[in-house]
Enzyme design. Structure first.
Site, PDB file in Angstrom:
ATOM      1  N   SER A  89       0.830  -1.226   0.000  1.00  0.00           N
ATOM      2  CA  SER A  89       0.000   0.000   0.000  1.00  0.00           C
ATOM      3  C   SER A  89       0.858   1.267   0.000  1.00  0.00           C
ATOM      4  O   SER A  89       0.458   2.279  -0.579  1.00  0.00           O
ATOM      5  CB  SER A  89      -0.974   0.001   1.177  1.00  0.00           C
ATOM      6  OG  SER A  89      -0.253   0.033   2.382  1.00  0.00           O
ATOM      7  N   SER A 124     -10.290  11.471 -28.070  1.00  0.00           N
ATOM      8  CA  SER A 124     -11.696  11.159 -28.339  1.00  0.00           C
ATOM      9  C   SER A 124     -11.933  10.980 -29.829  1.00  0.00           C
ATOM     10  O   SER A 124     -11.618  11.870 -30.622  1.00  0.00           O
ATOM     11  CB  SER A 124     -12.563  12.311 -27.822  1.00  0.00           C
ATOM     12  OG  SER A 124     -13.863  12.166 -28.320  1.00  0.00           O
ATOM     13  N   ASN A 200       0.152   4.324 -10.031  1.00  0.00           N
ATOM     14  CA  ASN A 200       1.088   4.320  -8.909  1.00  0.00           C
ATOM     15  C   ASN A 200       1.984   3.072  -9.020  1.00  0.00           C
ATOM     16  O   ASN A 200       1.720   2.162  -9.814  1.00  0.00           O
ATOM     17  CB  ASN A 200       0.336   4.419  -7.573  1.00  0.00           C
ATOM     18  CG  ASN A 200      -0.494   3.193  -7.274  1.00  0.00           C
ATOM     19  OD1 ASN A 200       0.010   2.075  -7.281  1.00  0.00           O
ATOM     20  ND2 ASN A 200      -1.789   3.394  -7.021  1.00  0.00           N
ATOM     21  N   ARG A 211       1.140  -7.957 -18.006  1.00  0.00           N
ATOM     22  CA  ARG A 211       1.070  -7.643 -19.440  1.00  0.00           C
ATOM     23  C   ARG A 211       2.355  -7.907 -20.208  1.00  0.00           C
ATOM     24  O   ARG A 211       2.393  -7.695 -21.422  1.00  0.00           O
ATOM     25  CB  ARG A 211       0.616  -6.195 -19.621  1.00  0.00           C
ATOM     26  CG  ARG A 211      -0.793  -5.947 -19.099  1.00  0.00           C
ATOM     27  CD  ARG A 211      -1.806  -6.867 -19.753  1.00  0.00           C
ATOM     28  NE  ARG A 211      -3.171  -6.576 -19.313  1.00  0.00           N
ATOM     29  CZ  ARG A 211      -4.263  -7.093 -19.857  1.00  0.00           C
ATOM     30  NH1 ARG A 211      -4.157  -7.949 -20.861  1.00  0.00           N
ATOM     31  NH2 ARG A 211      -5.461  -6.798 -19.392  1.00  0.00           N
TER      32      ARG A 211
HETATM   33  C1  LIG Z   1      -3.191 -12.712 -20.679  1.00  0.00           C
HETATM   34  C2  LIG Z   1      -4.498 -12.072 -20.330  1.00  0.00           C
HETATM   35  C3  LIG Z   1      -5.657 -12.501 -20.945  1.00  0.00           C
HETATM   36  C4  LIG Z   1      -6.893 -11.923 -20.631  1.00  0.00           C
HETATM   37  N1  LIG Z   1      -8.032 -12.357 -21.258  1.00  0.00           N
HETATM   38  C5  LIG Z   1      -9.228 -11.799 -20.978  1.00  0.00           C
HETATM   39  C6  LIG Z   1     -10.452 -12.210 -21.617  1.00  0.00           C
HETATM   40  O1  LIG Z   1     -10.442 -13.082 -22.463  1.00  0.00           O
HETATM   41  N2  LIG Z   1     -11.612 -11.589 -21.298  1.00  0.00           N
HETATM   42  C7  LIG Z   1     -11.660 -10.605 -20.349  1.00  0.00           C
HETATM   43  O2  LIG Z   1     -12.738 -10.079 -20.064  1.00  0.00           O
HETATM   44  N3  LIG Z   1     -10.535 -10.188 -19.725  1.00  0.00           N
HETATM   45  C8  LIG Z   1      -9.343 -10.746 -20.008  1.00  0.00           C
HETATM   46  N4  LIG Z   1      -8.194 -10.305 -19.375  1.00  0.00           N
HETATM   47  C9  LIG Z   1      -8.313  -9.202 -18.420  1.00  0.00           C
HETATM   48  C10 LIG Z   1      -8.311  -9.720 -16.966  1.00  0.00           C
HETATM   49  O3  LIG Z   1      -9.409 -10.556 -16.722  1.00  0.00           O
HETATM   50  C11 LIG Z   1      -8.349  -8.530 -15.989  1.00  0.00           C
HETATM   51  O4  LIG Z   1      -9.573  -7.845 -16.129  1.00  0.00           O
HETATM   52  C12 LIG Z   1      -7.240  -7.551 -16.202  1.00  0.00           C
HETATM   53  O5  LIG Z   1      -6.008  -8.228 -16.334  1.00  0.00           O
HETATM   54  C13 LIG Z   1      -7.188  -6.564 -15.042  1.00  0.00           C
HETATM   55  O6  LIG Z   1      -6.510  -7.151 -13.951  1.00  0.00           O
HETATM   56  P1  LIG Z   1      -7.055  -7.117 -12.441  1.00  0.00           P
HETATM   57  O7  LIG Z   1      -8.391  -7.803 -12.371  1.00  0.00           O
HETATM   58  O8  LIG Z   1      -5.963  -7.670 -11.620  1.00  0.00           O
HETATM   59  O9  LIG Z   1      -7.403  -5.608 -12.175  1.00  0.00           O
HETATM   60  P2  LIG Z   1      -6.580  -4.325 -11.665  1.00  0.00           P
HETATM   61  O10 LIG Z   1      -7.502  -3.173 -11.834  1.00  0.00           O
HETATM   62  O11 LIG Z   1      -5.242  -4.296 -12.315  1.00  0.00           O
HETATM   63  O12 LIG Z   1      -6.487  -4.527 -10.127  1.00  0.00           O
HETATM   64  C14 LIG Z   1      -5.354  -4.988  -9.402  1.00  0.00           C
HETATM   65  C15 LIG Z   1      -5.847  -5.829  -8.254  1.00  0.00           C
HETATM   66  O13 LIG Z   1      -6.636  -5.041  -7.352  1.00  0.00           O
HETATM   67  C16 LIG Z   1      -7.691  -5.856  -6.827  1.00  0.00           C
HETATM   68  N5  LIG Z   1      -8.980  -5.288  -7.289  1.00  0.00           N
HETATM   69  C17 LIG Z   1      -9.173  -4.416  -8.296  1.00  0.00           C
HETATM   70  N6  LIG Z   1     -10.448  -4.083  -8.419  1.00  0.00           N
HETATM   71  C18 LIG Z   1     -11.105  -4.784  -7.480  1.00  0.00           C
HETATM   72  C19 LIG Z   1     -12.468  -4.897  -7.132  1.00  0.00           C
HETATM   73  N7  LIG Z   1     -13.409  -4.207  -7.751  1.00  0.00           N
HETATM   74  N8  LIG Z   1     -12.787  -5.709  -6.120  1.00  0.00           N
HETATM   75  C20 LIG Z   1     -11.852  -6.414  -5.456  1.00  0.00           C
HETATM   76  N9  LIG Z   1     -10.525  -6.364  -5.739  1.00  0.00           N
HETATM   77  C21 LIG Z   1     -10.168  -5.558  -6.739  1.00  0.00           C
HETATM   78  C22 LIG Z   1      -7.507  -7.271  -7.359  1.00  0.00           C
HETATM   79  O14 LIG Z   1      -6.724  -7.994  -6.437  1.00  0.00           O
HETATM   80  C23 LIG Z   1      -6.745  -7.007  -8.638  1.00  0.00           C
HETATM   81  O15 LIG Z   1      -5.979  -8.116  -9.102  1.00  0.00           O
HETATM   82  C24 LIG Z   1      -6.955 -10.878 -19.671  1.00  0.00           C
HETATM   83  C25 LIG Z   1      -5.760 -10.439 -19.055  1.00  0.00           C
HETATM   84  C26 LIG Z   1      -4.544 -11.020 -19.374  1.00  0.00           C
HETATM   85  C27 LIG Z   1      -3.297 -10.506 -18.695  1.00  0.00           C
END
Ligand SMILES: Cc1cc2nc3c(=O)[nH]c(=O)nc-3n(C[C@H](O)[C@H](O)[C@H](O)COP(=O)(O)OP(=O)(O)OC[C@H]3O[C@@H](n4cnc5c(N)ncnc54)[C@H](O)[C@@H]3O)c2cc1C
Length: 261
Positions: A89, A124, A200, A211
């Site tokens: 954090s 945009s 951040n 990624r």
């Molecule tokens: C190789 C790859 C393939 C993918 N394929 C697909 C696909 O086919 N379809 C698709 O829809 N998406 C896909 N994604 C996107 C993936 O599902 C995630 O939405 C995206 O990587 C964002 O990561 P994150 O969920 O860790 O979110 P981030 O916003 O990066 O958040 C970081 C972390 O914070 C916490 N967090 C964030 N928001 C919340 C919340 N609201 N509640 C609780 N905890 C939270 C979680 O621990 C999260 O991991 C893919 C991603 C990758 C890397």
């Protein structure tokens, strides 16, 4: 078709208000710590993260908190310990702003899925009517690059054909905006766009890891490889645990020792 290359430019980062830092450390009785540690740590972002972390336990020196008899003096040890304990954090106090230029809307669709700790300002396509349709040609279609370019040129021709049906000189700004927005529906996902993205360091570490994974799409992998190179160079302690592995397509994967802090 205009052939383009995605670009990454760092345009801003967190900086200290040093006078305030002096006032704060006076308040904590940590003047000696400030003098010593600023010499060891000239990097504002890393300094701020350490300062914020130490404020939690008053760990600027032994005795300031009667429960603390020993402190880690060295910024490298301090930050490594924060990462190892996943006390992520405090990494949220410092951020970096990038301009991502000539990236596709495929890239931006994927990027915006990372919600935590980010800010986004994207060009945009309602307001901006494209003059050129710039597209990056991924190496995977290099053998068909002529046909790829022809397909984009055909879309461009059709776009201009519909665009020419309107008398833009006589239209109000509002009308132009509405028609520009309607027209973008026939543009390809690969069209070049630009955006400003702030994140951040907690988020940056996570998005770099996710990624640049071999499973990620090649464009976002390329872009975040460049982001990783900048972060490793400019914030050497915060990214010291990342190792770089070359992948078969010439891009790089960046793997942290401490995942998702
Ligand atoms: C190789 C790859 C393939 C993918 N394929 C697909 C696909 O086919 N379809 C698709 O829809 N998406 C896909 N994604 C996107 C993936 O599902 C995630 O939405 C995206 O990587 C964002 O990561 P994150 O969920 O860790 O979110 P981030 O916003 O990066 O958040 C970081 C972390 O914070 C916490 N967090 C964030 N928001 C919340 C919340 N609201 N509640 C609780 N905890 C939270 C979680 O621990 C999260 O991991 C893919 C991603 C990758 C890397």
């Amino acid at each position: 078709m205009e052939r383009i290359e995605p670009q990454v430019i760092k345009i801003a980062e967190t900086g200290l208000c040093f006078e305030g830092v002096q006032q704060m450390t006076e308040f904590y009785g940590a003047r000696e710590w400030l003098k010593r540690s600023r010499e060891l740590q000239p990097n504002d972002s890393e300094f701020l993260i350490e300062l914020s972390g130490r404020a939690c336990y008053k760990s600027f020196g032994p005795g300031l908190n009667p429960n603390v008899s020993k402190v880690r003096d060295n910024p490298r040890e301090y930050i490594t310990n924060v990462l190892a304990k996943a006390d992520g954090s405090i990494l949220e106090h410092a951020s970096v702003t990038f301009a991502f230029l000539n990236v596709s809307r495929i890239f931006t669709h994927e990027l915006v899925r990372h919600r935590a700790g980010t800010a986004i300002s994207q060009e945009s396509l309602r307001y901006v009517r494209p003059r050129e349709i710039g597209v990056w040609v991924p190496p995977d279609v290099a053998s068909a690059s002529k046909e790829f370019a022809e397909a984009i040129e055909e879309i461009t021709k059709r776009y201009r054909g519909i665009e020419d049906k309107f008398d833009w000189e006589k239209m109000s700004f509002e009308q132009k905006k509405r028609v520009t927005s309607a027209l973008r529906r026939i543009l390809p996902d690969g069209i070049a766009t630009n955006l400003i993205w702030t994140a951040n360091h907690r988020t940056l570490r996570w998005v770099i890891e996710m990624r640049t994974d071999p499973a990620a799409e090649i464009e976002i992998r390329k872009v975040f490889g460049k982001v990783a190179d900048i972060c490793i160079k400019d914030y050497p302690l915060l990214y010291a645990d990342f190792t770089r592995k070359e992948l078969s397509d010439g891009t790089f994967q960046y793997v942290p020792q401490y995942s998702k802090v």
